[in-house]
Design a protein around this motif. Structure first.
Motif, PDB file in Angstrom:
ATOM      1  N   ARG A 173       0.780  -1.127  -0.113  1.00 34.00           N
ATOM      2  CA  ARG A 173       0.325  -0.038   0.224  1.00 34.00           C
ATOM      3  C   ARG A 173       1.332   0.989   0.195  1.00 34.00           C
ATOM      4  O   ARG A 173       2.288   1.363   0.688  1.00 34.00           O
ATOM      5  CB  ARG A 173      -1.162   0.172   1.488  1.00 34.00           C
ATOM      6  CG  ARG A 173      -2.022  -1.188   1.486  1.00 34.00           C
ATOM      7  CD  ARG A 173      -1.608  -2.475   2.488  1.00 34.00           C
ATOM      8  NE  ARG A 173      -1.087  -1.328   4.158  1.00 34.00           N
ATOM      9  CZ  ARG A 173      -2.030  -1.952   5.069  1.00 34.00           C
ATOM     10  NH1 ARG A 173      -3.172  -2.318   4.474  1.00 34.00           N
ATOM     11  NH2 ARG A 173      -2.011  -1.218   6.086  1.00 34.00           N
ATOM     12  N   THR A 174       0.461   2.533  -0.924  1.00 36.01           N
ATOM     13  CA  THR A 174       1.292   4.006  -0.612  1.00 36.01           C
ATOM     14  C   THR A 174       0.645   4.871  -0.700  1.00 36.01           C
ATOM     15  O   THR A 174      -0.288   5.269  -1.662  1.00 36.01           O
ATOM     16  CB  THR A 174       1.779   4.067  -1.928  1.00 36.01           C
ATOM     17  OG1 THR A 174       2.500   2.580  -2.171  1.00 36.01           O
ATOM     18  CG2 THR A 174       2.762   5.151  -2.347  1.00 36.01           C
ATOM     19  N   THR A 175       0.983   5.358   0.450  1.00 38.81           N
ATOM     20  CA  THR A 175      -0.227   6.412   0.933  1.00 38.81           C
ATOM     21  C   THR A 175       0.004   7.979  -0.181  1.00 38.81           C
ATOM     22  O   THR A 175       1.241   8.089   0.423  1.00 38.81           O
ATOM     23  CB  THR A 175      -0.631   6.716   1.988  1.00 38.81           C
ATOM     24  OG1 THR A 175      -0.661   5.777   2.325  1.00 38.81           O
ATOM     25  CG2 THR A 175      -1.115   8.142   2.346  1.00 38.81           C
ATOM     26  N   ILE A 202      -1.729  -1.379  -3.766  1.00 36.90           N
ATOM     27  CA  ILE A 202      -2.965  -0.302  -3.659  1.00 36.90           C
ATOM     28  C   ILE A 202      -2.629   1.058  -3.247  1.00 36.90           C
ATOM     29  O   ILE A 202      -1.822   1.449  -2.962  1.00 36.90           O
ATOM     30  CB  ILE A 202      -4.259  -0.500  -2.194  1.00 36.90           C
ATOM     31  CG1 ILE A 202      -4.193  -2.332  -1.924  1.00 36.90           C
ATOM     32  CG2 ILE A 202      -5.454  -0.181  -1.736  1.00 36.90           C
ATOM     33  CD1 ILE A 202      -5.425  -2.348  -2.816  1.00 36.90           C
ATOM     34  N   LEU A 203      -3.304   1.932  -4.044  1.00 37.27           N
ATOM     35  CA  LEU A 203      -2.606   3.834  -3.403  1.00 37.27           C
ATOM     36  C   LEU A 203      -3.797   3.604  -2.575  1.00 37.27           C
ATOM     37  O   LEU A 203      -4.920   3.754  -3.422  1.00 37.27           O
ATOM     38  CB  LEU A 203      -2.449   4.755  -4.801  1.00 37.27           C
ATOM     39  CG  LEU A 203      -1.831   4.173  -6.311  1.00 37.27           C
ATOM     40  CD1 LEU A 203      -1.738   5.119  -6.919  1.00 37.27           C
ATOM     41  CD2 LEU A 203      -0.430   4.354  -5.459  1.00 37.27           C
ATOM     42  N   PHE A 224      -4.789  13.537  -8.458  1.00 38.42           N
ATOM     43  CA  PHE A 224      -3.764  13.204  -7.861  1.00 38.42           C
ATOM     44  C   PHE A 224      -3.684  11.921  -8.109  1.00 38.42           C
ATOM     45  O   PHE A 224      -4.254  11.894  -7.062  1.00 38.42           O
ATOM     46  CB  PHE A 224      -2.529  14.401  -7.057  1.00 38.42           C
ATOM     47  CG  PHE A 224      -1.146  13.344  -6.700  1.00 38.42           C
ATOM     48  CD1 PHE A 224      -0.018  14.070  -8.202  1.00 38.42           C
ATOM     49  CD2 PHE A 224      -1.037  12.266  -5.855  1.00 38.42           C
ATOM     50  CE1 PHE A 224       1.188  12.713  -7.670  1.00 38.42           C
ATOM     51  CE2 PHE A 224       0.513  12.311  -5.729  1.00 38.42           C
ATOM     52  CZ  PHE A 224       1.347  11.982  -6.751  1.00 38.42           C
ATOM     53  N   PRO A 225      -2.601  10.864  -8.645  1.00 42.19           N
ATOM     54  CA  PRO A 225      -1.736  11.140  -9.644  1.00 42.19           C
ATOM     55  C   PRO A 225      -3.431  11.210 -10.811  1.00 42.19           C
ATOM     56  O   PRO A 225      -4.643  11.023 -10.546  1.00 42.19           O
ATOM     57  CB  PRO A 225      -0.881   9.525  -9.117  1.00 42.19           C
ATOM     58  CG  PRO A 225      -1.741   9.092  -7.697  1.00 42.19           C
ATOM     59  CD  PRO A 225      -3.322   9.841  -7.579  1.00 42.19           C
ATOM     60  N   THR A 226      -2.525  11.636 -11.843  1.00 44.27           N
ATOM     61  CA  THR A 226      -3.244  11.893 -13.075  1.00 44.27           C
ATOM     62  C   THR A 226      -3.962  10.654 -13.770  1.00 44.27           C
ATOM     63  O   THR A 226      -3.196   9.280 -13.051  1.00 44.27           O
ATOM     64  CB  THR A 226      -2.481  12.681 -14.055  1.00 44.27           C
ATOM     65  OG1 THR A 226      -1.485  11.187 -14.534  1.00 44.27           O
ATOM     66  CG2 THR A 226      -0.948  13.192 -13.315  1.00 44.27           C
ATOM     67  N   HIS A 239      -3.522  -6.619  -9.361  1.00 41.68           N
ATOM     68  CA  HIS A 239      -4.066  -6.399  -8.339  1.00 41.68           C
ATOM     69  C   HIS A 239      -3.683  -4.803  -8.190  1.00 41.68           C
ATOM     70  O   HIS A 239      -3.245  -5.424  -7.746  1.00 41.68           O
ATOM     71  CB  HIS A 239      -5.126  -7.578  -7.188  1.00 41.68           C
ATOM     72  CG  HIS A 239      -6.034  -6.803  -6.337  1.00 41.68           C
ATOM     73  ND1 HIS A 239      -6.960  -6.945  -6.893  1.00 41.68           N
ATOM     74  CD2 HIS A 239      -5.213  -5.894  -5.432  1.00 41.68           C
ATOM     75  CE1 HIS A 239      -8.227  -6.116  -6.045  1.00 41.68           C
ATOM     76  NE2 HIS A 239      -7.199  -5.479  -4.936  1.00 41.68           N
ATOM     77  N   PHE A 240      -4.787  -4.000  -8.221  1.00 34.14           N
ATOM     78  CA  PHE A 240      -4.235  -2.669  -8.208  1.00 34.14           C
ATOM     79  C   PHE A 240      -5.475  -2.067  -8.109  1.00 34.14           C
ATOM     80  O   PHE A 240      -6.210  -2.408  -8.946  1.00 34.14           O
ATOM     81  CB  PHE A 240      -3.520  -2.428  -9.386  1.00 34.14           C
ATOM     82  CG  PHE A 240      -3.777  -0.945  -9.629  1.00 34.14           C
ATOM     83  CD1 PHE A 240      -1.929  -0.215  -8.651  1.00 34.14           C
ATOM     84  CD2 PHE A 240      -4.652   0.463 -10.221  1.00 34.14           C
ATOM     85  CE1 PHE A 240      -2.496   1.335  -8.866  1.00 34.14           C
ATOM     86  CE2 PHE A 240      -4.244   1.610  -9.742  1.00 34.14           C
ATOM     87  CZ  PHE A 240      -3.110   1.849  -9.453  1.00 34.14           C
ATOM     88  N   ALA A 241      -5.357  -0.992  -7.025  1.00 37.77           N
ATOM     89  CA  ALA A 241      -6.521   0.027  -6.476  1.00 37.77           C
ATOM     90  C   ALA A 241      -6.487   0.914  -6.432  1.00 37.77           C
ATOM     91  O   ALA A 241      -5.158   1.184  -5.986  1.00 37.77           O
ATOM     92  CB  ALA A 241      -7.689  -1.520  -5.789  1.00 37.77           C
ATOM     93  N   VAL A 242      -7.560   2.004  -6.763  1.00 38.93           N
ATOM     94  CA  VAL A 242      -7.314   3.284  -6.102  1.00 38.93           C
ATOM     95  C   VAL A 242      -8.517   2.992  -4.976  1.00 38.93           C
ATOM     96  O   VAL A 242      -9.333   3.213  -4.552  1.00 38.93           O
ATOM     97  CB  VAL A 242      -7.396   4.348  -6.467  1.00 38.93           C
ATOM     98  CG1 VAL A 242      -6.705   5.615  -5.616  1.00 38.93           C
ATOM     99  CG2 VAL A 242      -6.191   4.396  -7.641  1.00 38.93           C
ATOM    100  N   ARG A 243      -7.287   3.542  -3.617  1.00 40.58           N
ATOM    101  CA  ARG A 243      -8.685   4.270  -2.795  1.00 40.58           C
ATOM    102  C   ARG A 243      -8.385   5.160  -1.751  1.00 40.58           C
ATOM    103  O   ARG A 243      -7.855   6.253  -1.768  1.00 40.58           O
ATOM    104  CB  ARG A 243      -8.474   2.897  -1.082  1.00 40.58           C
ATOM    105  CG  ARG A 243      -8.167   1.612  -1.157  1.00 40.58           C
ATOM    106  CD  ARG A 243      -8.188   1.106   0.096  1.00 40.58           C
ATOM    107  NE  ARG A 243      -7.978  -0.102  -0.185  1.00 40.58           N
ATOM    108  CZ  ARG A 243      -7.271  -1.426   0.511  1.00 40.58           C
ATOM    109  NH1 ARG A 243      -6.133  -1.012   1.317  1.00 40.58           N
ATOM    110  NH2 ARG A 243      -7.268  -2.885   0.232  1.00 40.58           N
TER     111      ARG A 243
END
Ligand code: SF4
Length: 243
Positions: A173-175, A202-203, A224-226, A239-243
């Motif tokens: 996970r990256t904040t 996960i972003l 952000f991000p674009t 598996h990729f997601a933006v929370r």
């Protein structure tokens, strides 16, 4: 269930977890599981966006006692699936393996949230862990821009290598915050993670709740991000997601 207790730390008799907080019921801290979250005191890093600044120091008398929580967990069997150890940095606590074992003996799965500051400690607890949420702050070379501690990226990279080698289920996970990251930086970070074999990223867009750093500017969660960065990242991981 493992029966041995390989720990890289000396443990004094009678020593107990230093616990700064408890979330008794969470559906968001261990994917697909209903979990209690135990927040361990102490962290060696000082991330600009930290949401738990009250947990960064280990106090002489921690607010909650593990034996009390364990007794309460015994009343939650069949109602909760898992116990997640979070922080602060949970791996800082020398009795974490024992607490994890006790949680497993009650029939709970064990989750761990970590920033990866202590690779050898991570290796020591992985036999007791069913799932890890590993924070990836930024490019490993740039970690100090987030954590304010030189060479912290080296520890985080080694922790990721250990985690990937272990086969334990995980999520990276990256904040993200535009004051602390750039789109190029996120793309480079993601490229490196994909090369290392990371399958899940996960972003998490920064949210101000709990953060006491007023110098971080507010930003639109859609700016952000674009979209181009998100598209690039989504093509790198199964598996990729933006929370
Ligand atoms: S690693 Fe986590 S707990 Fe420690 S300072 Fe950073 S955000 Fe806060």
């Amino acid at each position: 269930m493992p029966s041995a207790s390989p720990t890289p730390w000396p443990i004094r008799p009678g020593r107990s977890l230093k616990i700064g907080g408890l979330t008794p019921f969470s559906a968001t801290d261990y994917p697909g599981q209903l979990a209690a979250v135990v927040f361990i005191q102490g962290c060696p890093w000082r991330c600009h966006y930290c949401h738990n600044p009250h947990l960064l120091e280990r106090t002489a008398h921690s607010p909650l006692a593990w034996p009390d929580i364990l007794a309460w967990l015994a009343t939650r069997q069949g109602l909760l699936d898992a116990v997640v150890f979070s922080g602060g940095e949970a791996l800082l606590d020398p009795v974490l393996p024992r607490a994890m074992t006790e949680a497993r003996e009650l029939g709970f799965k064990v989750g761990l949230h970590t920033g990866g500051a202590y690779p050898e400690a991570l290796k020591g607890v992985l036999p007791y862990v069913d799932w890890v949420g590993l924070d990836i702050k930024t490019n490993f070379d740039d970690y100090a821009t987030i954590t304010q501690l030189p060479r912290s990226g080296e520890a985080a990279k080694r922790s990721l290598e250990i985690l990937l080698q272990s086969g334990v289920s995980y999520e990276c996970r990256t904040t993200v915050h535009p004051d602390l990251h750039s789109d190029d930086q996120l793309c480079n970070m993601a490229d490196d993670l994909a090369k290392m074999g990371v399958a899940c990223l996960i972003l998490q867009r920064f949210r101000p709740e709990g953060c006491t750093n007023d110098s971080l500017s507010p930003f639109s969660t859609t700016s952000f991000p674009t979209p181009q960065t998100i598209e690039h990242l989504s093509g790198l991981f199964s598996h990729f997601a933006v929370r």
